[in-house]
Enzyme design. Structure first.
Site, PDB file in Angstrom:
ATOM      1  N   SER A  64       0.788  -1.239   0.000  1.00 44.44           N
ATOM      2  CA  SER A  64       0.000   0.000   0.000  1.00 44.44           C
ATOM      3  C   SER A  64       0.821   1.290   0.000  1.00 44.44           C
ATOM      4  O   SER A  64       1.735   1.407  -0.807  1.00 44.44           O
ATOM      5  CB  SER A  64      -1.076  -0.015   1.083  1.00 44.44           C
ATOM      6  N   CYS A  78      -1.787  -3.229   3.705  1.00 44.53           N
ATOM      7  CA  CYS A  78      -2.698  -4.374   3.549  1.00 44.53           C
ATOM      8  C   CYS A  78      -1.977  -5.659   3.937  1.00 44.53           C
ATOM      9  O   CYS A  78      -0.930  -5.631   4.596  1.00 44.53           O
ATOM     10  CB  CYS A  78      -3.217  -4.430   2.116  1.00 44.53           C
ATOM     11  N   PHE A 234       2.655  -5.336  -9.436  1.00 44.55           N
ATOM     12  CA  PHE A 234       3.318  -6.442  -8.768  1.00 44.55           C
ATOM     13  C   PHE A 234       3.282  -7.683  -9.657  1.00 44.55           C
ATOM     14  O   PHE A 234       2.509  -7.769 -10.611  1.00 44.55           O
ATOM     15  CB  PHE A 234       2.658  -6.703  -7.416  1.00 44.55           C
ATOM     16  N   SER A 240      -0.662  -0.849  -7.362  1.00 45.62           N
ATOM     17  CA  SER A 240      -0.812   0.272  -6.432  1.00 45.62           C
ATOM     18  C   SER A 240      -0.467   1.566  -7.147  1.00 45.62           C
ATOM     19  O   SER A 240       0.380   1.589  -8.041  1.00 45.62           O
ATOM     20  CB  SER A 240       0.123   0.119  -5.228  1.00 45.62           C
ATOM     21  N   HIS A 253      -5.362   0.722  -4.622  1.00 46.94           N
ATOM     22  CA  HIS A 253      -4.682  -0.565  -4.435  1.00 46.94           C
ATOM     23  C   HIS A 253      -5.615  -1.673  -4.911  1.00 46.94           C
ATOM     24  O   HIS A 253      -6.809  -1.645  -4.616  1.00 46.94           O
ATOM     25  CB  HIS A 253      -4.292  -0.761  -2.976  1.00 46.94           C
TER      26      HIS A 253
END
Length: 344
Positions: A64, A78, A234, A240, A253
Site C-alpha cells: 500500500s 494491507c 506487482f 498500487s 490498491h
C-alpha cells in the site's frame, strides 16, 4: 469464498503533530529515508516507488502507501502487516525534531481473512488496547467504534484520539472545516476488469513500467487527469498507485485474484470543490472495477460531503443498502455507506 488468500482490506493510520518546527515548515519531511525504512521494517513492508512535490512526499509500498506532510503522516497497509507497530517509533522520530502528537486516527474495514492477521491485529479489541497503550496520555479525547452495515461482512472500524488543543480547534471550526476524506472499498470485482491487473509471464518489464501500462489501459489515469501518478505493478498480479495533485493525495490498491478480489480508492476533497467533479471521480472509479459490493466511509466536519457519494454511485446501477453515522471528537463525523447492484 477462498479459504485463504491475500488480504486486500487495508489498515489506515493517520498521525497529526504540532509544535515549533526549526526547519522552515519542512517538519516530518526532513526525516531521513533510513529512519522511514526502519519504521516500515517494524510494520513488515518496504518502499517500491516514491515521488514528492512542494507539499508532501508520497511512497508506494510493497503493501500500500505512505504520505509524509510537514506535520502529518498517513500510512496505509494491507496483507498481514503490523501497522500499529509504527506508532511508537513515529512519535519518537517526531519528538526528535520538536513535534508532539496531537491527533491519531485508525480505520479499517472487515478483513476477508481475519484469522490470518498477526498481533496486534487479531481483533479490533486488541487493536484498541494496543492503541491506548501506545499513545501519550495528553491525547485524552478518545473513542473507538465499529460501524455496522446490513452486510455482516462489511463493517467500518474507527479509533480516534486527540489532545485538548485540537479538540478546541474542532469546536471552533464547526462546519467551516472544509476538507474531507473518502475511503472506498470494493469487493467482487468484475473478472474482465480484474484481469487487467495481471501481468503476462516473463513480460520483461519492471514494476514501474508495468504499472504505467496498467494505469493507462484500465482508465485509472483518467480519474484525475491533473494528478501526478506514481504507480507500480506487482508480479504476478496486483497494482498500487499514489496520485499527487497540489497538496492533495489519492491512492488506489488492487488485489485482483478471483474469490477474494478487492480494490480501494481513497482521496481528499473540499466541500467547495466542483460538485460535478467529485461525482465524476467516484463514477470513474466504480466503472474501472465494476464491483459487486462497495463500502464508502466519509470523514468530515460537514454534512455536505457524504450526500454526494450516493449521487455519484446510485445512477450507475448501484443502490445504497445501509448508512451509519457516528461522531468522533478528534475527526468529526464519519458516515459509512454500503452499495450493491440494483436488482433488475
Amino acid at each position: 469464498m477462498a479459504m485463504s488468500g491475500f488480504e486486500g482490506f487495508e489498515k489506515r493510520l493517520e498521525l497529526q503533530f504540532s509544535g515549533d518546527d526549526p526547519v522552515n515548515g519542512v517538519g516530518l519531511r526532513q526525516l531521513d529515508f533510513e529512519s522511514i525504512e526502519e519504521v516500515l521494517h517494524a510494520v513488515q513492508c518496504t518502499v517500491v516507488s516514491a515521488v514528492g512535490n512542494q507539499y508532501f512526499d508520497s511512497y508506494v509500498l510493497s503493501e500500500s502507501s505512505l504520505f509524509v506532510y510537514p506535520t502529518k503522516i498517513i500510512i496505509k497497509t494491507c496483507g498481514t502487516t503490523q501497522l500499529l507497530k509504527s506508532i511508537r517509533p513515529l512519535i519518537h522520530l517526531a519528538c526528535d525534531i520538536g513535534l508532539t502528537l496531537s491527533v491519531c486516527r485508525y480505520t479499517r474495514g472487515s478483513f476477508i481473512f481475519p484469522k490470518a492477521q498477526p498481533y496486534p491485529h487479531t481483533s479490533f479489541k486488541e487493536e484498541v488496547t494496543y492503541l491506548e497503550e501506545s499513545l501519550p496520555n495528553h491525547l485524552c479525547y478518545r473513542k473507538a467504534s465499529v460501524m455496522p452495515s446490513k452486510m455482516s461482512s462489511h463493517s467500518w472500524h474507527v479509533f480516534s484520539a486527540c489532545d485538548e488543543s485540537h479538540m478546541l480547534t474542532m469546536q471552533n471550526l464547526g462546519d467551516d472545516h472544509d476538507f474531507y476524506t473518502i475511503e472506498v472499498c470494493m469487493t467482487e470485482l468484475d473478472r474482465v476488469h480484474a484481469r487487467k491487473f495481471f501481468r503476462r509471464p516473463n513480460d520483461g518489464k519492471n514494476g514501474d513500467t508495468a504499472g504505467k501500462e496498467m494505469t493507462e489501459i484500465t482508465g485509472i489515469g483518467d480519474i484525475n487527469p491533473n494528478a501526478l501518478i506514481c504507480d507500480f505493478a506487482f508480479d504476478p498480479c496486483g497494482y498500487s498507485m499514489n496520485g499527487i495533485d497540489n497538496d492533495r493525495y489519492s491512492t488506489i490498491h488492487v488485489t485482483p485474484e478471483d474469490g477474494f478480489s478487492y480494490a480501494s480508492y481513497e482521496f481528499v476533497g473540499s466541500i467547495y470543490d466542483d460538485h460535478i467533479g467529485i461525482v465524476e471521480v467516484l463514477k470513474k472509479v466504480v466503472q474501472v472495477f465494476r464491483p459487486g459490493t462497495i463500502s464508502v466511509a466519509t470523514t468530515s466536519t460537514s454534512h455536505e460531503a457524504w450526500t454526494r457519494v450516493a449521487n455519484a454511485i446510485e445512477p450507475i446501477g448501484m443502490k445504497c443498502r445501509s448508512c451509519t453515522v457516528d461522531e468522533f471528537p478528534a475527526v468529526g463525523t464519519v458516515v459509512f455507506q454500503t452499495f450493491t447492484p440494483r436488482r433488475k
